[in-house]
Design a protein around this motif. Structure first.
Motif, PDB file in Angstrom:
ATOM      1  N   VAL A  35      49.617  41.703  36.915  1.00 18.73           N
ATOM      2  CA  VAL A  35      49.718  42.854  37.966  1.00 18.73           C
ATOM      3  C   VAL A  35      50.510  42.268  39.213  1.00 18.73           C
ATOM      4  CG1 VAL A  35      47.631  43.984  37.296  1.00 18.73           C
ATOM      5  CG2 VAL A  35      47.398  42.307  38.971  1.00 18.73           C
ATOM      6  N   PRO A  36      51.029  42.905  39.884  1.00 18.07           N
ATOM      7  CA  PRO A  36      51.799  42.196  41.158  1.00 18.07           C
ATOM      8  C   PRO A  36      50.635  41.724  42.114  1.00 18.07           C
ATOM      9  CG  PRO A  36      52.536  44.588  40.857  1.00 18.07           C
ATOM     10  CD  PRO A  36      51.415  44.446  39.885  1.00 18.07           C
ATOM     11  N   VAL A  37      50.907  40.647  42.743  1.00 19.31           N
ATOM     12  CA  VAL A  37      49.967  39.908  43.534  1.00 19.31           C
ATOM     13  C   VAL A  37      50.829  39.332  44.759  1.00 19.31           C
ATOM     14  CG1 VAL A  37      48.500  39.131  41.726  1.00 19.31           C
ATOM     15  CG2 VAL A  37      50.445  37.848  42.658  1.00 19.31           C
ATOM     16  N   SER A  38      50.017  39.294  45.933  1.00 23.31           N
ATOM     17  CA  SER A  38      50.623  38.628  46.994  1.00 23.31           C
ATOM     18  C   SER A  38      49.852  37.308  47.196  1.00 23.31           C
ATOM     19  CB  SER A  38      50.162  39.309  48.374  1.00 23.31           C
ATOM     20  OG  SER A  38      51.005  40.708  48.171  1.00 23.31           O
ATOM     21  N   VAL A  39      50.618  36.408  47.750  1.00 29.27           N
ATOM     22  CA  VAL A  39      49.955  34.786  47.952  1.00 29.27           C
ATOM     23  C   VAL A  39      50.067  34.447  49.382  1.00 29.27           C
ATOM     24  CG1 VAL A  39      49.962  32.400  47.310  1.00 29.27           C
ATOM     25  CG2 VAL A  39      50.382  33.988  45.337  1.00 29.27           C
ATOM     26  N   VAL A  40      49.083  34.564  50.256  1.00 32.26           N
ATOM     27  CA  VAL A  40      49.328  34.180  51.613  1.00 32.26           C
ATOM     28  C   VAL A  40      49.102  32.724  51.842  1.00 32.26           C
ATOM     29  CG1 VAL A  40      48.452  34.649  53.742  1.00 32.26           C
ATOM     30  CG2 VAL A  40      48.733  36.459  52.274  1.00 32.26           C
ATOM     31  N   LYS A 137      48.988  25.350  37.416  1.00 26.84           N
ATOM     32  CA  LYS A 137      50.027  26.424  37.127  1.00 26.84           C
ATOM     33  C   LYS A 137      49.407  27.725  36.622  1.00 26.84           C
ATOM     34  CE  LYS A 137      50.371  24.693  32.298  1.00 26.84           C
ATOM     35  NZ  LYS A 137      51.473  24.117  31.411  1.00 26.84           N
ATOM     36  N   ASP A 138      47.975  27.619  36.332  1.00 24.53           N
ATOM     37  CA  ASP A 138      47.419  28.861  35.930  1.00 24.53           C
ATOM     38  C   ASP A 138      46.542  29.528  36.726  1.00 24.53           C
ATOM     39  OD1 ASP A 138      48.656  29.034  33.326  1.00 24.53           O
ATOM     40  OD2 ASP A 138      46.972  27.561  32.318  1.00 24.53           O
ATOM     41  N   TRP A 139      46.811  28.921  38.127  1.00 25.41           N
ATOM     42  CA  TRP A 139      45.829  29.509  39.063  1.00 25.41           C
ATOM     43  C   TRP A 139      45.886  30.968  39.410  1.00 25.41           C
ATOM     44  CZ3 TRP A 139      47.539  30.491  44.586  1.00 25.41           C
ATOM     45  CH2 TRP A 139      46.706  31.105  45.477  1.00 25.41           C
ATOM     46  N   ILE A 140      47.050  31.705  39.333  1.00 22.59           N
ATOM     47  CA  ILE A 140      47.190  33.016  39.669  1.00 22.59           C
ATOM     48  C   ILE A 140      46.653  33.876  38.543  1.00 22.59           C
ATOM     49  CG2 ILE A 140      48.839  34.805  40.132  1.00 22.59           C
ATOM     50  CD1 ILE A 140      50.495  33.281  41.767  1.00 22.59           C
ATOM     51  N   VAL A 144      43.345  36.022  38.569  1.00 15.06           N
ATOM     52  CA  VAL A 144      43.481  37.876  38.425  1.00 15.06           C
ATOM     53  C   VAL A 144      42.737  38.210  37.505  1.00 15.06           C
ATOM     54  CG1 VAL A 144      45.101  39.357  37.946  1.00 15.06           C
ATOM     55  CG2 VAL A 144      45.816  37.815  39.746  1.00 15.06           C
ATOM     56  N   ALA A 145      42.790  37.389  36.384  1.00 13.29           N
ATOM     57  CA  ALA A 145      41.831  37.848  35.047  1.00 13.29           C
ATOM     58  C   ALA A 145      40.317  37.970  35.414  1.00 13.29           C
ATOM     59  CB  ALA A 145      41.936  36.901  33.848  1.00 13.29           C
ATOM     60  N   LYS A 146      39.806  37.476  36.438  1.00  9.73           N
ATOM     61  CA  LYS A 146      38.388  37.519  36.753  1.00  9.73           C
ATOM     62  C   LYS A 146      38.190  38.710  37.758  1.00  9.73           C
ATOM     63  CE  LYS A 146      38.399  32.530  36.541  1.00  9.73           C
ATOM     64  NZ  LYS A 146      37.913  32.304  35.158  1.00  9.73           N
ATOM     65  N   PHE A 147      39.211  39.541  37.971  1.00  7.14           N
ATOM     66  CA  PHE A 147      38.871  40.909  38.485  1.00  7.14           C
ATOM     67  C   PHE A 147      38.288  41.866  37.455  1.00  7.14           C
ATOM     68  CE2 PHE A 147      41.020  38.997  41.969  1.00  7.14           C
ATOM     69  CZ  PHE A 147      40.417  39.460  43.179  1.00  7.14           C
ATOM     70  N   ASP A 148      37.330  42.671  37.862  1.00 12.77           N
ATOM     71  CA  ASP A 148      37.158  43.720  36.962  1.00 12.77           C
ATOM     72  C   ASP A 148      36.960  44.912  37.963  1.00 12.77           C
ATOM     73  OD1 ASP A 148      34.656  43.706  38.182  1.00 12.77           O
ATOM     74  OD2 ASP A 148      33.689  42.822  36.270  1.00 12.77           O
ATOM     75  N   GLU A 149      36.546  46.069  37.552  1.00 10.88           N
ATOM     76  CA  GLU A 149      36.409  47.236  38.421  1.00 10.88           C
ATOM     77  C   GLU A 149      35.551  47.043  39.573  1.00 10.88           C
ATOM     78  OE1 GLU A 149      33.509  47.697  34.945  1.00 10.88           O
ATOM     79  OE2 GLU A 149      35.719  47.167  35.154  1.00 10.88           O
ATOM     80  N   LYS A 150      34.516  46.351  39.537  1.00 10.62           N
ATOM     81  CA  LYS A 150      33.602  46.122  40.701  1.00 10.62           C
ATOM     82  C   LYS A 150      33.813  45.084  41.325  1.00 10.62           C
ATOM     83  CE  LYS A 150      29.623  48.038  38.002  1.00 10.62           C
ATOM     84  NZ  LYS A 150      28.195  47.726  37.489  1.00 10.62           N
ATOM     85  N   THR A 151      34.641  44.037  41.069  1.00  5.85           N
ATOM     86  CA  THR A 151      34.826  42.868  41.686  1.00  5.85           C
ATOM     87  C   THR A 151      35.813  43.156  42.935  1.00  5.85           C
ATOM     88  OG1 THR A 151      34.723  41.672  39.746  1.00  5.85           O
ATOM     89  CG2 THR A 151      35.593  40.454  41.776  1.00  5.85           C
ATOM     90  N   GLN A 152      35.752  42.600  44.413  1.00  8.98           N
ATOM     91  CA  GLN A 152      36.418  42.791  45.464  1.00  8.98           C
ATOM     92  C   GLN A 152      36.922  41.345  45.632  1.00  8.98           C
ATOM     93  OE1 GLN A 152      37.101  45.870  46.295  1.00  8.98           O
ATOM     94  NE2 GLN A 152      35.691  46.405  44.849  1.00  8.98           N
ATOM     95  N   PHE A 202      40.826  31.389  46.904  1.00 10.41           N
ATOM     96  CA  PHE A 202      40.332  32.749  47.595  1.00 10.41           C
ATOM     97  C   PHE A 202      41.182  33.654  47.145  1.00 10.41           C
ATOM     98  CE2 PHE A 202      38.675  36.035  50.308  1.00 10.41           C
ATOM     99  CZ  PHE A 202      37.439  35.627  50.474  1.00 10.41           C
ATOM    100  N   ALA A 203      40.529  35.013  46.494  1.00 15.06           N
ATOM    101  CA  ALA A 203      41.288  36.247  46.195  1.00 15.06           C
ATOM    102  C   ALA A 203      40.682  37.260  46.673  1.00 15.06           C
ATOM    103  CB  ALA A 203      41.750  36.086  44.812  1.00 15.06           C
TER     104      ALA A 203
END
Length: 375
Positions: A35-40, A137-140, A144-152, A202-203
Motif C-alpha cells: 500500500v502507499p506509505v510515507s517515510v518521515v 531492506k524489508d523494514w517497510i 506494513v504487514a503487521k497492521f490489521d484493522e485494529k492496529t494503529q 515506529f509506524a
C-alpha cells in the motif's frame, strides 16, 4: 521489613514470569500487502550519518512508486539540509524536504519536526526511524504487514552496533540493556497492557495521529514516542499498539557514548511515568526488590538475609531467562550472551540510581535545559 522486601520481590517475579509467558506465546501470521506509505526522517546536524540512512530507506524491498519520503531539517548548522536536498533531487515527485524553526508553535524538541512531517505526509501509514539508523531492506514491507484493522501503531526493536569497537563490553552491555527494555515492551503489548512504541522503529496510521490531535494537543514530553503511543491507546484501546521482535525489521544504530548514557537512561526512565500505575509499579517493584534484597543480605539479620538471597537469586535467574528468550527472538544470542554477567551487575545498579528521580519527578537535562516530565 522482611514482608516488605518479600512482597516487592514477589511482585517483580510475577512481572518477569508474565513477560516470559508473553514471549513464548505463538506469533501471529502476517499477510504481505503493498500500500502507499510515507517515510518521515527528521534530522538535526546529522550530515555525517544521513547518507547511509537515506541509502538504506531508498533500497527497500518495496515498490518505489508507493513510497513517499518527507525529510525534515530541524535547524541544522551543518550540511544536513544539503544532504536532504541531494537525495530529494533524485526524485522530486516523491521526495520532499522541509526546513522548520527551533520551535513550531507550542512544540519543542523532536515533536516539532515529527509533527511537520506528519502534516506533510500524504498516505495513511507513516513510518519513521532515526537519522542515524540503518534499516534493513524489508523494514517497510514487514512493518506494513503487521497492521490489521485494529492496529494503529506498529513498533519494534533496534540493534546497537559499534563499527569501531563492536565487541567491547560497554557496547555489548548496552545492546543487552536495549534488548531487555524492548523485551518488556513486547511482553506488555502481547499481554494487552498497552505500552509504548520506539521512535527509531515506529509506524502509525495518519488518521490516528490527527484523531488524537497530534503533538499540539498531546502537549510536551521529553519522551515523544511514549507520549504519542499513550495518546493513541487512550483513544483506541491497548490493542491498538502492536510491538514486535522481528529481526528482519531492526534498524541498526551506534550505542550511546559513555558521557551521554546516564542522562539518556534517566530520560527514558522518566517516560515510564506516562505508562500510568502499571509503569510506576514496575519501577517500584524493580527498585525495592533489587535494593531491598541487596541491603537485606549486607546488613540484615539471618531471616532478612534469607529473604534477600531469595530475591537476588530468583531475580537473576528470571532476568537471565527472560533476556535469553528475547535474544533468541532477536537472533543475537552468540556474543551478546557472553556479556550477561556484566549486564546483570549493571541491571542491579542503574534502576536504584534512576528510581528516586523518576518517582519524585526531578528535573532532567534535555536539549540543553533542565526540565521536568509533565504529569
Amino acid at each position: 521489613m522482611i514482608y516488605f522486601i518479600g512482597i516487592a520481590s514477589l511482585g517483580y517475579f510475577v512481572a518477569l514470569l508474565a513477560g516470559i509467558l508473553a514471549l513464548l506465546l505463538p506469533r501471529r501470521k502476517e499477510q504481505i500487502k503493498f500500500v502507499p506509505v510515507s517515510v518521515v526522517i527528521c534530522a538535526r546536524n546529522e550530515a555525517v550519518a544521513l547518507p547511509q540512512t537515506l541509502a538504506a530507506v531508498a533500497a527497500q524491498n518495496y515498490p518505489v512508486e508507493l513510497i513517499e519520503y518527507i525529510l525534515v531539517d530541524h535547524c541544522s548548522s551543518d550540511q544536513t539540509k544539503a544532504v536532504f536536498d541531494a537525495f530529494a533531487a533524485e526524485d522530486p515527485v516523491r521526495r520532499k524536504v522541509l526546513s522548520i524553526p527551533e520551535d513550531l508553535g507550542v512544540l519543542r524538541g523532536k515533536a516539532a519536526p515529527w509533527h511537520a512531517g506528519m502534516e506533510a505526509s500524504s498516505h495513511e501509514i507513516v513510518l519513521t526511524t532515526g537519522a542515524d539508523c540503518i534499516v534493513p531492506k524489508d523494514w517497510i514491507k514487514l512493518t506494513v504487514a503487521k497492521f490489521d484493522e485494529k492496529t494503529q501503531i506498529v513498533s519494534g526493536s533496534e540493534l546497537l552496533h559499534s563499527n569501531e569497537n563492536p565487541n567491547s563490553i560497554y557496547n555489548l552491555v548496552q545492546n543487552l540493556d536495549m534488548a531487555f527494555i524492548q523485551g518488556i515492551g513486547y511482553a506488555v503489548a502481547r499481554l494487552g497492557l498497552g505500552g509504548s512504541g520506539l521512535s527509531n522503529n515506529f509506524a502509525i496510521r495518519r488518521s490516528a495521529y490527527f484523531a488524537v490531535g497530534g503533538f499540539p494537543k498531546l502537549g510536551f514530553s521529553i519522551c515523544e514516542d511514549v507520549l504519542l503511543s499513550q495518546g493513541v491507546l487512550q483513544k483506541y484501546g491497548n490493542r491498538a499498539l502492536r510491538y514486535h521482535l522481528d529481526r528482519r525489521t531492526f534498524p541498526v544504530t551506534e550505542p550511546e557514548p559513555p558521557h551521554k548514557l546516564a542522562n539518556m537512561k534517566l530520560r527514558w526512565s522518566m517516560g515510564t511515568r506516562r505508562l500510568g500505575l502499571g509503569g510506576l509499579l514496575m519501577i517500584a517493584f524493580n527498585f525495592l526488590s533489587h535494593l531491598g534484597s541487596i541491603l537485606a543480605v549486607v546488613i540484615g539479620g539471618e531471616d532478612m538475609r534469607t529473604v534477600g538471597w531469595i530475591g537476588i537469586i530468583g531475580g537473576v535467574i528470571l532476568e537471565s531467562l527472560f533476556l535469553i528468550i528475547v535474544l533468541i527472538h532477536k537472533g543475537i544470542v552468540q556474543r551478546n550472551v557472553l556479556c550477561l554477567p556484566f549486564f546483570l551487575v549493571y541491571l542491579w545498579i542503574y534502576p536504584n540510581l534512576v528510581a528516586i528521580p523518576v518517582i519524585f519527578r526531578l528535573p532532567v537535562r534535555w536539549k540543553g535545559l533542565w526540565v521536568r516530565e509533565p504529569v
